[in-house]
Design an enzyme around this catalytic site. Structure first.
Site, short mmCIF file in Angstrom:
data_model
loop_
_atom_site.label_atom_id
_atom_site.label_comp_id
_atom_site.label_asym_id
_atom_site.label_seq_id
_atom_site.Cartn_x
_atom_site.Cartn_y
_atom_site.Cartn_z
N VAL A 70 4.65 7.85 11.78
CA VAL A 70 4.52 7.92 13.24
C VAL A 70 5.91 8.02 13.86
O VAL A 70 6.81 7.25 13.50
CB VAL A 70 3.79 6.66 13.78
CG1 VAL A 70 3.80 6.64 15.30
CG2 VAL A 70 2.35 6.62 13.26
N ALA A 115 10.72 5.54 14.50
CA ALA A 115 9.60 6.01 13.68
C ALA A 115 9.22 4.89 12.71
O ALA A 115 9.95 3.89 12.58
CB ALA A 115 10.00 7.25 12.90
N LYS A 116 8.12 5.03 12.06
CA LYS A 116 7.76 4.10 10.99
C LYS A 116 6.74 4.79 10.10
O LYS A 116 5.99 5.65 10.56
CB LYS A 116 7.15 2.81 11.57
CG LYS A 116 7.31 1.61 10.68
CD LYS A 116 8.72 1.03 10.78
CE LYS A 116 8.93 -0.14 9.87
NZ LYS A 116 10.21 -0.81 10.12
N GLY A 117 6.72 4.38 8.85
CA GLY A 117 5.73 4.93 7.92
C GLY A 117 5.08 3.80 7.15
O GLY A 117 5.63 2.71 7.04
N ASP A 156 11.48 -0.61 3.87
CA ASP A 156 10.87 -1.68 4.65
C ASP A 156 10.13 -2.56 3.64
O ASP A 156 10.47 -2.54 2.45
CB ASP A 156 9.94 -1.08 5.72
CG ASP A 156 9.50 -2.12 6.74
OD1 ASP A 156 10.35 -2.64 7.47
OD2 ASP A 156 8.29 -2.45 6.81
#
Ligand code: NAD
Length: 426
Positions: A70, A115-117, A156
């Site tokens: 995202v 962003a992050k996944g 992360d």
């Protein structure tokens, strides 16, 4: 669940992190009197990719996994944010985390959006070859939106330098040449940066030193307690000890240790490496994590998990400064209690932003193929952390809000300004 605390004492009736993140935008937008159109833009991610993909397991069977990437906002630069492997990953969690990355990058004024996944999986139950195949296939699926100019992932929860090496290699194989700048947090051998491993704790230490200066306190006359003795907590403890602070309490997931005369964090680290835990460290008394948070100290660094300082224990906190090494360690209600008690809080988006800042340095070095030594990295990190601390502090003093609200106002204003300056396409 990562949570960033309330900004105005307004009730937070939901545990859904995405709704919380949106409420935070609403509250700050109201304070900044942002235009309704900008509010609408900022409260939703710009781009969301969901992927379902097969992975061959070691026993020959095929399992299908779901993953997300995202991108919240790209107005200030390419997107930046980690990739998380966890059974509890949800699209709403990834959305919220992407928004918080936008604000963190904006607080320290580095040219990224957030962003992050995430991939819904249980990495603890997978073998290394299975994790490698999952990573390589997930990378291929999201390669349509990542890239050094577009979106740069990082480690992360449950991903690390090895995972980043697989992502870098997979992306590079598709391109036909090496693209180190596609991820940060890589091993140094393939374009990682000096100083990245300790960057978050080092950045946290710089913000604590600034807070002490502001409160006219001498580092050598302070006592510190640190919850969590991993990457962030151990580095912060070692560096504050180096600055002359007495480390009176440390803890990990198995409990804490206490000595009012001071603990040697170097010895504690060696002890933990040898025995696997801090428990029974010589010349210390055992304490629980709850007791650690309530120790009479000057500096308290929650550097373990989210939701540690809550409405149940916030009034017991006796520190003068709370520096949030972890993401979201303070619940919204507790935030208000700490503020009312006059405790100086350095919010997570500032206190732990050293990690993403040195990730930015890694990307810059990869792009120019010129690498800095660790002194150069630390000098640049210090400059950014000190400047950001002062900007948040000035903001908090000018408009008489707490440090968290001040950090959010600064961040949202920067992102809103970039978005309006670019204008609406078409
Ligand atoms: P880590 O896994 O290296 O360390 C976590 C530590 O917390 C371990 O010592 C663990 O034993 C301890 N712990 C776990 N549960 C605990 C409990 N209930 N009470 C006390 N201690 C407990 O993780 P890390 O990378 O140091 O991350 C810690 C926090 O900092 C997380 O919130 C993370 O999101 C945040 N953070 C990390 C970075 C980074 O660069 N590593 C950057 C920004 C934010």
């Amino acid at each position: 669940m990562e949570r960033v605390a309330n900004l105005s004492g307004a009730p937070q009736p939901t545990e859904n992190p995405y709704l919380i993140a949106q409420q935070q935008v609403d509250i700050v937008a109201e304070k900044l009197k942002l235009d309704a159109g900008i509010r609408e833009i900022l409260r939703k991610p710009k781009r969301e990719l969901a992927v379902n993909f097969p992975v061959r397991m070691d026993d020959g069977s095929v399992r299908c996994y779901t993953g997300y990437r995202v991108q919240h906002n790209l107005s200030r630069g390419p997107a930046k944010g980690g990739i998380r492997y966890h059974p509890d990953v949800t699209i709403d969690e990834v959305r919220a985390l992407s928004m918080w990355m936008t604000w963190k990058c904006a607080v320290v004024n580095i040219p990224y959006g957030g962003a992050k996944g995430g991939v819904i999986c249980d990495p603890k139950k997978m073998t290394l070859p299975e994790l490698e195949r999952l990573t390589r296939r997930y990378t291929t699926e999201i390669s349509i939106i990542i890239g050094p100019e577009r979106d740069i992932p990082a480690p992360d929860v449950n991903t690390n330098a090895r995972t980043m090496a697989w992502i870098m290699d997979t992306y590079s194989m598709h391109k036909g040449y090496s693209v180190p700048a596609v991820v940060t947090g890589k091993p140094i051998a393939i374009g990682g940066s000096e100083g990245r491993a300790e960057a978050t704790g080092r950045g946290c230490m710089y913000t604590v030193l600034e807070a002490l200066k502001h409160l006219k306190m001498e580092p050598t006359r302070t006592a510190t307690a640190v919850q969590g003795f991993g990457n962030v907590g151990a580095t912060t403890a070692l560096l504050l000890h180096e600055q002359g602070s007495r480390i009176i309490g440390l803890s990990d997931s198995r409990g804490g240790i206490y000595n009012p005369k001071g603990l040697d964090p170097h010895k504690a680290l060696r002890y933990k490496q040898e025995t696997g835990a801090l428990a029974d460290f010589p010349d210390s008394d055992p304490i629980s994590n709850a007791e650690l948070l309530a120790l009479p100290c000057d500096i308290l660094v929650p550097a373990a998990l989210e939701n540690q300082i809550t409405v149940r224990n916030a009034d017991k906190v006796r520190a003068k400064i709370v520096a949030e090494g972890a993401n979201g360690p303070t619940t919204p209600e507790a935030d208000e209690i700490l503020y009312q008690k006059g405790i100086f809080l350095i919010p997570d988006v500032l206190a732990n932003a050293g990690g993403v800042t040195v990730s930015y340095f890694e990307w810059v070095q990869d792009l120019q193929n010129l690498f800095w030594d660790v002194d150069e990295i630390n000098r640049r990190l210090e400059r950014i952390m000190v400047r950001s601390f002062q900007e948040v502090l000035n903001n908090s003093q000018c408009v008489e809000v707490n440090m968290r609200t001040a950090a959010y106002c600064l961040a949202v204003r920067r992102v809103a300004e970039a978005t309006t300056t670019r204008g609406l396409y078409p």
